[in-house]
Motif scaffolding. Structure first.
Motif, PDB file in Angstrom:
ATOM      1  N   LEU A 295      17.030  10.532 -11.869  1.00 19.96           N
ATOM      2  CA  LEU A 295      16.411  10.894 -13.138  1.00 19.96           C
ATOM      3  C   LEU A 295      17.366  11.740 -13.966  1.00 19.96           C
ATOM      4  O   LEU A 295      18.083  12.574 -13.423  1.00 19.96           O
ATOM      5  N   GLU A 296      17.340  11.531 -15.259  1.00 20.64           N
ATOM      6  CA  GLU A 296      18.127  12.365 -16.169  1.00 20.64           C
ATOM      7  C   GLU A 296      17.343  13.616 -16.554  1.00 20.64           C
ATOM      8  O   GLU A 296      17.899  14.671 -16.745  1.00 20.64           O
ATOM      9  N   SER A 297      16.020  13.481 -16.647  1.00 17.88           N
ATOM     10  CA  SER A 297      15.153  14.573 -17.085  1.00 17.88           C
ATOM     11  C   SER A 297      14.395  15.151 -15.891  1.00 17.88           C
ATOM     12  O   SER A 297      14.022  14.430 -14.971  1.00 17.88           O
TER      13      SER A 297
ATOM     14  N   PHE B 158      19.840  17.613  -8.308  1.00 18.77           N
ATOM     15  CA  PHE B 158      19.632  16.181  -8.157  1.00 18.77           C
ATOM     16  C   PHE B 158      18.143  15.869  -8.287  1.00 18.77           C
ATOM     17  O   PHE B 158      17.332  16.441  -7.564  1.00 18.77           O
ATOM     18  N   ALA B 159      17.797  14.979  -9.202  1.00 20.26           N
ATOM     19  CA  ALA B 159      16.395  14.634  -9.433  1.00 20.26           C
ATOM     20  C   ALA B 159      16.209  13.133  -9.235  1.00 20.26           C
ATOM     21  O   ALA B 159      17.021  12.320  -9.687  1.00 20.26           O
ATOM     22  N   PHE B 160      15.102  12.764  -8.548  1.00 21.89           N
ATOM     23  CA  PHE B 160      14.843  11.368  -8.206  1.00 21.89           C
ATOM     24  C   PHE B 160      13.368  11.035  -8.376  1.00 21.89           C
ATOM     25  O   PHE B 160      12.511  11.914  -8.304  1.00 21.89           O
ATOM     26  N   GLU B 161      13.109   9.753  -8.537  1.00 18.84           N
ATOM     27  CA  GLU B 161      11.744   9.249  -8.590  1.00 18.84           C
ATOM     28  C   GLU B 161      11.654   8.016  -7.708  1.00 18.84           C
ATOM     29  O   GLU B 161      12.595   7.227  -7.629  1.00 18.84           O
ATOM     30  N   VAL B 162      10.511   7.874  -7.039  1.00 16.48           N
ATOM     31  CA  VAL B 162      10.260   6.669  -6.257  1.00 16.48           C
ATOM     32  C   VAL B 162       9.605   5.660  -7.179  1.00 16.48           C
ATOM     33  O   VAL B 162       8.590   5.949  -7.806  1.00 16.48           O
ATOM     34  N   ARG B 163      10.187   4.495  -7.275  1.00 14.91           N
ATOM     35  CA  ARG B 163       9.602   3.376  -8.027  1.00 14.91           C
ATOM     36  C   ARG B 163       9.558   2.194  -7.080  1.00 14.91           C
ATOM     37  O   ARG B 163      10.590   1.645  -6.719  1.00 14.91           O
ATOM     38  N   GLY B 164       8.336   1.828  -6.697  1.00 12.36           N
ATOM     39  CA  GLY B 164       8.199   0.799  -5.674  1.00 12.36           C
ATOM     40  C   GLY B 164       8.799   1.329  -4.394  1.00 12.36           C
ATOM     41  O   GLY B 164       8.436   2.399  -3.939  1.00 12.36           O
ATOM     42  N   ALA B 165       9.737   0.611  -3.834  1.00 22.29           N
ATOM     43  CA  ALA B 165      10.403   1.069  -2.610  1.00 22.29           C
ATOM     44  C   ALA B 165      11.755   1.687  -2.929  1.00 22.29           C
ATOM     45  O   ALA B 165      12.483   2.084  -2.044  1.00 22.29           O
ATOM     46  N   GLU B 166      12.082   1.764  -4.217  1.00 26.61           N
ATOM     47  CA  GLU B 166      13.391   2.231  -4.632  1.00 26.61           C
ATOM     48  C   GLU B 166      13.369   3.692  -5.020  1.00 26.61           C
ATOM     49  O   GLU B 166      12.384   4.186  -5.562  1.00 26.61           O
ATOM     50  N   ILE B 167      14.453   4.385  -4.776  1.00 26.12           N
ATOM     51  CA  ILE B 167      14.635   5.749  -5.255  1.00 26.12           C
ATOM     52  C   ILE B 167      15.658   5.685  -6.372  1.00 26.12           C
ATOM     53  O   ILE B 167      16.752   5.152  -6.188  1.00 26.12           O
ATOM     54  N   ILE B 168      15.266   6.194  -7.544  1.00 24.76           N
ATOM     55  CA  ILE B 168      16.176   6.134  -8.693  1.00 24.76           C
ATOM     56  C   ILE B 168      16.487   7.543  -9.182  1.00 24.76           C
ATOM     57  O   ILE B 168      15.637   8.431  -9.111  1.00 24.76           O
TER      58      ILE B 168
ATOM     59  N   GLU C  64       0.837  -1.208   0.000  1.00 24.92           N
ATOM     60  CA  GLU C  64       0.000   0.000   0.000  1.00 24.92           C
ATOM     61  C   GLU C  64       0.873   1.261   0.000  1.00 24.92           C
ATOM     62  O   GLU C  64       0.616   2.212  -0.739  1.00 24.92           O
ATOM     63  N   GLU C  65       1.912   1.273   0.826  1.00 27.94           N
ATOM     64  CA  GLU C  65       2.824   2.414   0.866  1.00 27.94           C
ATOM     65  C   GLU C  65       3.551   2.573  -0.463  1.00 27.94           C
ATOM     66  O   GLU C  65       3.743   3.693  -0.933  1.00 27.94           O
ATOM     67  N   GLN C  66       3.930   1.459  -1.072  1.00 28.79           N
ATOM     68  CA  GLN C  66       4.599   1.523  -2.361  1.00 28.79           C
ATOM     69  C   GLN C  66       3.686   2.129  -3.411  1.00 28.79           C
ATOM     70  O   GLN C  66       4.125   2.941  -4.229  1.00 28.79           O
ATOM     71  N   LYS C  67       2.396   1.777  -3.377  1.00 30.97           N
ATOM     72  CA  LYS C  67       1.438   2.349  -4.332  1.00 30.97           C
ATOM     73  C   LYS C  67       1.305   3.856  -4.138  1.00 30.97           C
ATOM     74  O   LYS C  67       1.217   4.600  -5.103  1.00 30.97           O
ATOM     75  N   GLN C  68       1.259   4.306  -2.884  1.00 34.26           N
ATOM     76  CA  GLN C  68       1.135   5.737  -2.588  1.00 34.26           C
ATOM     77  C   GLN C  68       2.332   6.524  -3.106  1.00 34.26           C
ATOM     78  O   GLN C  68       2.188   7.632  -3.599  1.00 34.26           O
ATOM     79  N   MET C  69       3.503   5.951  -2.971  1.00 37.41           N
ATOM     80  CA  MET C  69       4.722   6.664  -3.317  1.00 37.41           C
ATOM     81  C   MET C  69       5.125   6.487  -4.770  1.00 37.41           C
ATOM     82  O   MET C  69       5.944   7.258  -5.280  1.00 37.41           O
ATOM     83  N   GLU C  70       4.580   5.510  -5.436  1.00 39.05           N
ATOM     84  CA  GLU C  70       4.963   5.181  -6.806  1.00 39.05           C
ATOM     85  C   GLU C  70       4.885   6.403  -7.717  1.00 39.05           C
ATOM     86  O   GLU C  70       3.874   7.095  -7.757  1.00 39.05           O
ATOM     87  N   GLY C  71       5.956   6.648  -8.417  1.00 38.92           N
ATOM     88  CA  GLY C  71       5.982   7.706  -9.413  1.00 38.92           C
ATOM     89  C   GLY C  71       6.239   9.100  -8.868  1.00 38.92           C
ATOM     90  O   GLY C  71       6.312  10.051  -9.634  1.00 38.92           O
ATOM     91  N   LYS C  72       6.376   9.253  -7.553  1.00 36.94           N
ATOM     92  CA  LYS C  72       6.668  10.580  -6.997  1.00 36.94           C
ATOM     93  C   LYS C  72       8.067  10.994  -7.433  1.00 36.94           C
ATOM     94  O   LYS C  72       9.016  10.223  -7.348  1.00 36.94           O
ATOM     95  N   LYS C  73       8.160  12.225  -7.911  1.00 41.08           N
ATOM     96  CA  LYS C  73       9.443  12.738  -8.381  1.00 41.08           C
ATOM     97  C   LYS C  73       9.783  14.004  -7.612  1.00 41.08           C
ATOM     98  O   LYS C  73       8.895  14.787  -7.286  1.00 41.08           O
ATOM     99  N   ALA C  74      11.050  14.180  -7.326  1.00 45.73           N
ATOM    100  CA  ALA C  74      11.487  15.383  -6.628  1.00 45.73           C
ATOM    101  C   ALA C  74      12.844  15.827  -7.144  1.00 45.73           C
ATOM    102  O   ALA C  74      13.663  15.009  -7.552  1.00 45.73           O
ATOM    103  N   ILE C  75      13.034  17.122  -7.099  1.00 44.98           N
ATOM    104  CA  ILE C  75      14.328  17.729  -7.414  1.00 44.98           C
ATOM    105  C   ILE C  75      14.884  18.288  -6.113  1.00 44.98           C
ATOM    106  O   ILE C  75      14.159  18.912  -5.337  1.00 44.98           O
ATOM    107  N   PHE C  76      16.168  18.071  -5.894  1.00 42.97           N
ATOM    108  CA  PHE C  76      16.862  18.661  -4.761  1.00 42.97           C
ATOM    109  C   PHE C  76      17.856  19.670  -5.331  1.00 42.97           C
ATOM    110  O   PHE C  76      18.802  19.292  -6.016  1.00 42.97           O
ATOM    111  N   ALA C  77      17.585  20.942  -5.065  1.00 39.65           N
ATOM    112  CA  ALA C  77      18.459  22.021  -5.515  1.00 39.65           C
ATOM    113  C   ALA C  77      19.106  22.637  -4.279  1.00 39.65           C
ATOM    114  O   ALA C  77      18.409  22.983  -3.327  1.00 39.65           O
ATOM    115  N   ILE C  78      20.419  22.739  -4.303  1.00 42.08           N
ATOM    116  CA  ILE C  78      21.150  23.221  -3.141  1.00 42.08           C
ATOM    117  C   ILE C  78      21.942  24.462  -3.545  1.00 42.08           C
ATOM    118  O   ILE C  78      22.727  24.416  -4.500  1.00 42.08           O
TER     119      ILE C  78
END
Length: 136
Positions: A63-65, A51-61, A30-44
């Motif tokens: 992103l190039e785009s 730095f850009a990332f997406e949650v896929r399942g329980a993994e954070i990957i 259920e938590e994986q479904k909620q988070m699936e596809g969430k994308k975030a950019i971290f600008a410092i």
């Protein structure tokens, strides 16, 4: 001698991606479904790379785009950003992310900021738990 914040932050996010691959067992479907596809950019501030990332399942990957990103997390200071990261991942202080937001050291912007704030906090808490479990 000045610190190479960009290199330190890059190593931190590389570690986050590796740990997230181990954290799959710490989330429910259920938590994986909620988070699936969430994308975030971290600008410092002061760091050229974003730095850009997406949650896929329980993994954070990584992103190039930057397209389709839900949330932007802006950090005002690279040193403070790394301090909060250390508190979460080294010390297991899972409230550090929330405190950084409350103090204004991190600022979230996006369409679903409140929802994403909760989901990203949970993701970082799980990664801290996974890191702790795998370093014992």
């Amino acid at each position: 001698m000045s610190r190479d914040y960009e290199a330190e932050i890059t190593r931190f996010f590389d570690g986050v991606v590796r740990i997230s691959q181990l954290a799959r067992r710490l989330t429910t479907s259920e938590e994986q479904k909620q988070m699936e596809g969430k994308k975030a950019i971290f600008a410092i501030k002061g760091v050229k790379h974003t730095f850009a990332f997406e949650v896929r399942g329980a993994e954070i990957i990584p992103l190039e785009s930057m397209s389709g990103v839900d949330t932007v997390c802006w950090a005002k200071d690279p040193q403070r950003f790394l301090e909060y990261c250390d508190r979460v991942f080294q010390d297991g202080d899972t409230t550090a992310f929330e405190r950084a937001l409350q103090r204004g050291d991190l600022v979230l912007r996006g369409k679903h900021t409140i929802h994403d704030r909760v989901l990203w906090r949970k993701a970082f808490e799980r990664l801290a738990t996974a890191r702790d479990a795998y370093t014992r």
